[in-house]
Scaffold this motif. Sequence first.
Motif, PDB file in Angstrom:
ATOM      1  N   ILE A 114       0.850  -1.191   0.000  1.00  0.00           N
ATOM      2  CA  ILE A 114       0.000   0.000   0.000  1.00  0.00           C
ATOM      3  C   ILE A 114       0.884   1.240   0.000  1.00  0.00           C
ATOM      4  N   ASP A 115       0.716   2.057  -1.026  1.00  0.00           N
ATOM      5  CA  ASP A 115       1.410   3.339  -1.146  1.00  0.00           C
ATOM      6  C   ASP A 115       0.446   4.407  -0.623  1.00  0.00           C
ATOM      7  N   GLN A 116       0.833   5.048   0.460  1.00  0.00           N
ATOM      8  CA  GLN A 116      -0.064   6.004   1.125  1.00  0.00           C
ATOM      9  C   GLN A 116       0.006   7.412   0.549  1.00  0.00           C
ATOM     10  N   GLU A 117       0.905   7.638  -0.402  1.00  0.00           N
ATOM     11  CA  GLU A 117       1.182   9.011  -0.847  1.00  0.00           C
ATOM     12  C   GLU A 117       0.835   9.235  -2.315  1.00  0.00           C
ATOM     13  N   LEU A 118      -0.446   9.251  -2.629  1.00  0.00           N
ATOM     14  CA  LEU A 118      -0.841   9.520  -4.013  1.00  0.00           C
ATOM     15  C   LEU A 118      -1.693  10.784  -4.068  1.00  0.00           C
ATOM     16  N   LEU A 119      -1.126  11.820  -4.635  1.00  0.00           N
ATOM     17  CA  LEU A 119      -1.841  13.082  -4.851  1.00  0.00           C
ATOM     18  C   LEU A 119      -1.884  13.323  -6.358  1.00  0.00           C
ATOM     19  N   PHE A 120      -3.059  13.624  -6.887  1.00  0.00           N
ATOM     20  CA  PHE A 120      -3.141  13.823  -8.333  1.00  0.00           C
ATOM     21  C   PHE A 120      -4.269  14.780  -8.692  1.00  0.00           C
ATOM     22  N   LYS A 121      -4.151  15.320  -9.890  1.00  0.00           N
ATOM     23  CA  LYS A 121      -5.167  16.213 -10.437  1.00  0.00           C
ATOM     24  C   LYS A 121      -5.860  15.499 -11.583  1.00  0.00           C
ATOM     25  N   TYR A 122      -7.183  15.595 -11.600  1.00  0.00           N
ATOM     26  CA  TYR A 122      -7.915  14.961 -12.695  1.00  0.00           C
ATOM     27  C   TYR A 122      -9.174  15.749 -13.010  1.00  0.00           C
ATOM     28  N   VAL A 123      -9.310  16.086 -14.270  1.00  0.00           N
ATOM     29  CA  VAL A 123     -10.520  16.696 -14.812  1.00  0.00           C
ATOM     30  C   VAL A 123     -11.108  15.678 -15.769  1.00  0.00           C
ATOM     31  N   GLU A 124     -12.398  15.441 -15.695  1.00  0.00           N
ATOM     32  CA  GLU A 124     -12.996  14.360 -16.471  1.00  0.00           C
ATOM     33  C   GLU A 124     -12.643  14.447 -17.951  1.00  0.00           C
ATOM     34  N   PHE A 125     -12.247  13.285 -18.484  1.00  0.00           N
ATOM     35  CA  PHE A 125     -11.884  13.084 -19.893  1.00  0.00           C
ATOM     36  C   PHE A 125     -10.538  13.696 -20.278  1.00  0.00           C
ATOM     37  N   LYS A 188       2.665  19.364  -2.320  1.00  0.00           N
ATOM     38  CA  LYS A 188       1.965  18.282  -1.632  1.00  0.00           C
ATOM     39  C   LYS A 188       2.247  16.916  -2.235  1.00  0.00           C
ATOM     40  N   ILE A 189       3.086  16.854  -3.257  1.00  0.00           N
ATOM     41  CA  ILE A 189       3.444  15.580  -3.881  1.00  0.00           C
ATOM     42  C   ILE A 189       4.570  14.937  -3.081  1.00  0.00           C
ATOM     43  N   ALA A 190       4.370  13.689  -2.660  1.00  0.00           N
ATOM     44  CA  ALA A 190       5.362  13.009  -1.825  1.00  0.00           C
ATOM     45  C   ALA A 190       5.559  11.569  -2.300  1.00  0.00           C
ATOM     46  N   GLY A 191       6.593  10.938  -1.739  1.00  0.00           N
ATOM     47  CA  GLY A 191       6.862   9.534  -2.024  1.00  0.00           C
ATOM     48  C   GLY A 191       7.998   9.282  -2.982  1.00  0.00           C
ATOM     49  N   TRP A 192       8.506  10.354  -3.606  1.00  0.00           N
ATOM     50  CA  TRP A 192       9.550  10.205  -4.614  1.00  0.00           C
ATOM     51  C   TRP A 192      10.943  10.486  -4.085  1.00  0.00           C
ATOM     52  N   ARG A 193      11.059  11.066  -2.907  1.00  0.00           N
ATOM     53  CA  ARG A 193      12.359  11.520  -2.425  1.00  0.00           C
ATOM     54  C   ARG A 193      12.806  10.763  -1.181  1.00  0.00           C
ATOM     55  N   MET A 194      14.100  10.702  -0.976  1.00  0.00           N
ATOM     56  CA  MET A 194      14.642   9.935   0.139  1.00  0.00           C
ATOM     57  C   MET A 194      14.187  10.483   1.486  1.00  0.00           C
ATOM     58  N   PHE A 195      13.907  11.784   1.549  1.00  0.00           N
ATOM     59  CA  PHE A 195      13.505  12.385   2.824  1.00  0.00           C
ATOM     60  C   PHE A 195      11.982  12.406   2.999  1.00  0.00           C
ATOM     61  N   ASP A 196      11.252  11.735   2.116  1.00  0.00           N
ATOM     62  CA  ASP A 196       9.793  11.643   2.268  1.00  0.00           C
ATOM     63  C   ASP A 196       9.382  10.541   3.240  1.00  0.00           C
ATOM     64  N   LEU A 198      10.779   6.455   5.142  1.00  0.00           N
ATOM     65  CA  LEU A 198      11.620   5.274   4.971  1.00  0.00           C
ATOM     66  C   LEU A 198      10.943   4.176   4.172  1.00  0.00           C
ATOM     67  N   ARG A 199       9.667   4.360   3.852  1.00  0.00           N
ATOM     68  CA  ARG A 199       8.894   3.337   3.139  1.00  0.00           C
ATOM     69  C   ARG A 199       8.177   3.995   1.964  1.00  0.00           C
ATOM     70  N   ASN A 200       8.912   4.297   0.937  1.00  0.00           N
ATOM     71  CA  ASN A 200       8.294   4.982  -0.201  1.00  0.00           C
ATOM     72  C   ASN A 200       8.887   4.481  -1.520  1.00  0.00           C
ATOM     73  N   ARG A 201       8.473   5.109  -2.611  1.00  0.00           N
ATOM     74  CA  ARG A 201       8.921   4.686  -3.941  1.00  0.00           C
ATOM     75  C   ARG A 201      10.429   4.830  -4.105  1.00  0.00           C
ATOM     76  N   TYR A 202      10.959   5.898  -3.547  1.00  0.00           N
ATOM     77  CA  TYR A 202      12.409   6.110  -3.659  1.00  0.00           C
ATOM     78  C   TYR A 202      13.167   4.932  -3.064  1.00  0.00           C
ATOM     79  N   TRP A 203      12.843   4.561  -1.831  1.00  0.00           N
ATOM     80  CA  TRP A 203      13.607   3.530  -1.124  1.00  0.00           C
ATOM     81  C   TRP A 203      13.387   2.143  -1.708  1.00  0.00           C
TER      82      TRP A 203
END
Length: 308
Positions: A114-125, A188-196, A198-203
């Motif tokens: 489970i990746d807890q850090e997903l922030l995204f923008k979406y406009v329909e279509f 507010k985007i997280a999960g990509w960096r080593m300092f985000d 110890l359990r993220n996409r980077y690591w």
Amino acid sequence: MHFIRISILFITLFAIPNLGDAQELKAKVTVMAARVATTVDRKIFTTLQTQLNNFMNNRKWTSDVFKENEKIECSFIINIESAVEPNIYKASLTIQAARPVFNASYQAALVNFIDQELLFKYVEFQPVEFNENRVQGTDAGVANLTAVLAYYAYMIIGLDYDSFSPKSGETFFRKAQNIVNNAPEGSKIAGWRMFDGLRNRYWLNENLINTKFNIIHDVIYTYYRAGLDKLIENENEARANILQALIQLNALNKENPNSMILQFFMQGKTAELIGIFKKGTFEEKQKAVELLSLLDIPNANKYKEELK
């Protein structure tokens, strides 16, 4: 490299007409939005789900040819927690993937995370696109969704390849690294960096490309190909090989305590390991309990109870 996987699956699964240059993933993407305020039109989430399923299943992720019955089964559950701003959503992402076990109908888990850090923008279509040469895109919020999904697609494919042939997933771990290095940036985007954290996409990616963790690739191959795939053919040899994989994993854990890859590898394997070692000798059970109590601490009591 891919011929090992092809030969195994050709034998174990029913023949399906060759569809030629089929995509690699058999993915199911589910978007859940029960927590989002009712002022948001629910139809947008159905549209998003359809677009993401098309994105994951219709894109070619490798240059290899996969037959229909060789596709990697995986699922992605996007659980949207809130709309933090108009059209901007905070969510968690559950990723699961499996690969078939030789001569069995059983699917062994490759990924259960489970990746807890997903922030995204979406406009329909809006277009759901990904360009590995321009990961960041023009809008970080828009780009982050497909970057995260593409990252996990490459990680799943890399792990699948590793499980069939020693260290053969590196190409795809490097593609995932490219996404990490060029990931969308935002406040507010997280999960990509080593300092985000110890359990993220980077690591996770770092552990799979760092040479000091090289033994994990041997563990993956030994556990799946020399272990699970041989359970029908020679159960005793297979169990011994799986035990050896755990010994290697424990050595890695001693040298690199609390590494992400250890937790990631062990996630979702408790019942599988108990089933394997229940049929073992007294000595194998003892050794398995000793190792698993160190490698999978939250489930230590289960191993002690089930394998006594």
